[in-house]
Scaffold this motif. Sequence first.
Motif, PDB file in Angstrom:
ATOM      1  N   ASP A   2      30.600  -0.333  15.998  1.00 33.56           N
ATOM      2  CA  ASP A   2      30.529   0.153  14.359  1.00 33.56           C
ATOM      3  C   ASP A   2      29.799   2.403  15.473  1.00 33.56           C
ATOM      4  OD1 ASP A   2      29.814  -1.601  13.318  1.00 33.56           O
ATOM      5  OD2 ASP A   2      27.532  -1.876  13.579  1.00 33.56           O
ATOM      6  N   ASN A   3      30.184   2.977  14.138  1.00 37.12           N
ATOM      7  CA  ASN A   3      30.817   4.577  14.479  1.00 37.12           C
ATOM      8  C   ASN A   3      30.229   5.299  13.310  1.00 37.12           C
ATOM      9  OD1 ASN A   3      33.583   5.134  14.461  1.00 37.12           O
ATOM     10  ND2 ASN A   3      33.657   3.744  14.676  1.00 37.12           N
ATOM     11  N   ARG A   4      29.994   6.027  13.600  1.00 40.41           N
ATOM     12  CA  ARG A   4      29.526   7.652  12.335  1.00 40.41           C
ATOM     13  C   ARG A   4      31.267   8.029  12.737  1.00 40.41           C
ATOM     14  NH1 ARG A   4      24.770   9.916  13.526  1.00 40.41           N
ATOM     15  NH2 ARG A   4      24.792  11.120  11.432  1.00 40.41           N
ATOM     16  N   GLU A  57      25.555   7.832  21.972  1.00 49.55           N
ATOM     17  CA  GLU A  57      24.180   7.103  21.931  1.00 49.55           C
ATOM     18  C   GLU A  57      24.161   6.914  20.094  1.00 49.55           C
ATOM     19  OE1 GLU A  57      23.239   8.440  23.823  1.00 49.55           O
ATOM     20  OE2 GLU A  57      23.099   7.259  26.059  1.00 49.55           O
ATOM     21  N   GLU A  58      24.363   8.426  19.429  1.00 48.73           N
ATOM     22  CA  GLU A  58      24.512   8.542  18.014  1.00 48.73           C
ATOM     23  C   GLU A  58      25.744   8.604  16.766  1.00 48.73           C
ATOM     24  OE1 GLU A  58      22.083  11.911  15.678  1.00 48.73           O
ATOM     25  OE2 GLU A  58      20.465  11.595  17.997  1.00 48.73           O
ATOM     26  N   ASP A  61      27.766   2.169  18.353  1.00 48.91           N
ATOM     27  CA  ASP A  61      26.994   2.012  18.457  1.00 48.91           C
ATOM     28  C   ASP A  61      27.486   0.197  19.365  1.00 48.91           C
ATOM     29  OD1 ASP A  61      24.362   0.179  18.544  1.00 48.91           O
ATOM     30  OD2 ASP A  61      24.166  -0.306  16.191  1.00 48.91           O
ATOM     31  N   ASP A  62      27.438  -0.061  19.640  1.00 46.58           N
ATOM     32  CA  ASP A  62      27.920  -1.139  20.410  1.00 46.58           C
ATOM     33  C   ASP A  62      27.339  -2.583  20.136  1.00 46.58           C
ATOM     34  OD1 ASP A  62      25.164  -1.939  22.070  1.00 46.58           O
ATOM     35  OD2 ASP A  62      26.070  -1.367  24.137  1.00 46.58           O
ATOM     36  N   CYS A  63      26.059  -2.444  19.134  1.00 46.67           N
ATOM     37  CA  CYS A  63      25.944  -3.860  18.149  1.00 46.67           C
ATOM     38  C   CYS A  63      25.500  -5.021  19.439  1.00 46.67           C
ATOM     39  CB  CYS A  63      26.775  -4.474  17.605  1.00 46.67           C
ATOM     40  SG  CYS A  63      27.249  -2.584  16.010  1.00 46.67           S
TER      41      CYS A  63
END
Length: 65
Positions: A2-4, A57-58, A61-63
């Motif tokens: 996941d990422n932003r 890290e923000e 996210d490696d979940c």
Amino acid sequence: MDNRIRSLRKARGLTQAALAEAMGVSRNTINSIEVGRYVPSLPLAFRLARYFDKPVEEVFDDCTP
């Protein structure tokens, strides 16, 4: 992973093409990262995080529990 990236990019009013140019990658690479089809290399992940002035890290996210 996941990422932003999409939300950070949109918050700055950037297109995928503009972010890709700033990162030295293709628009398809940015699209693939945003939708989770491609996990960026560590150097690219750090460049993206620095570009958005965020810790890596923000942004990613490696979940893992």
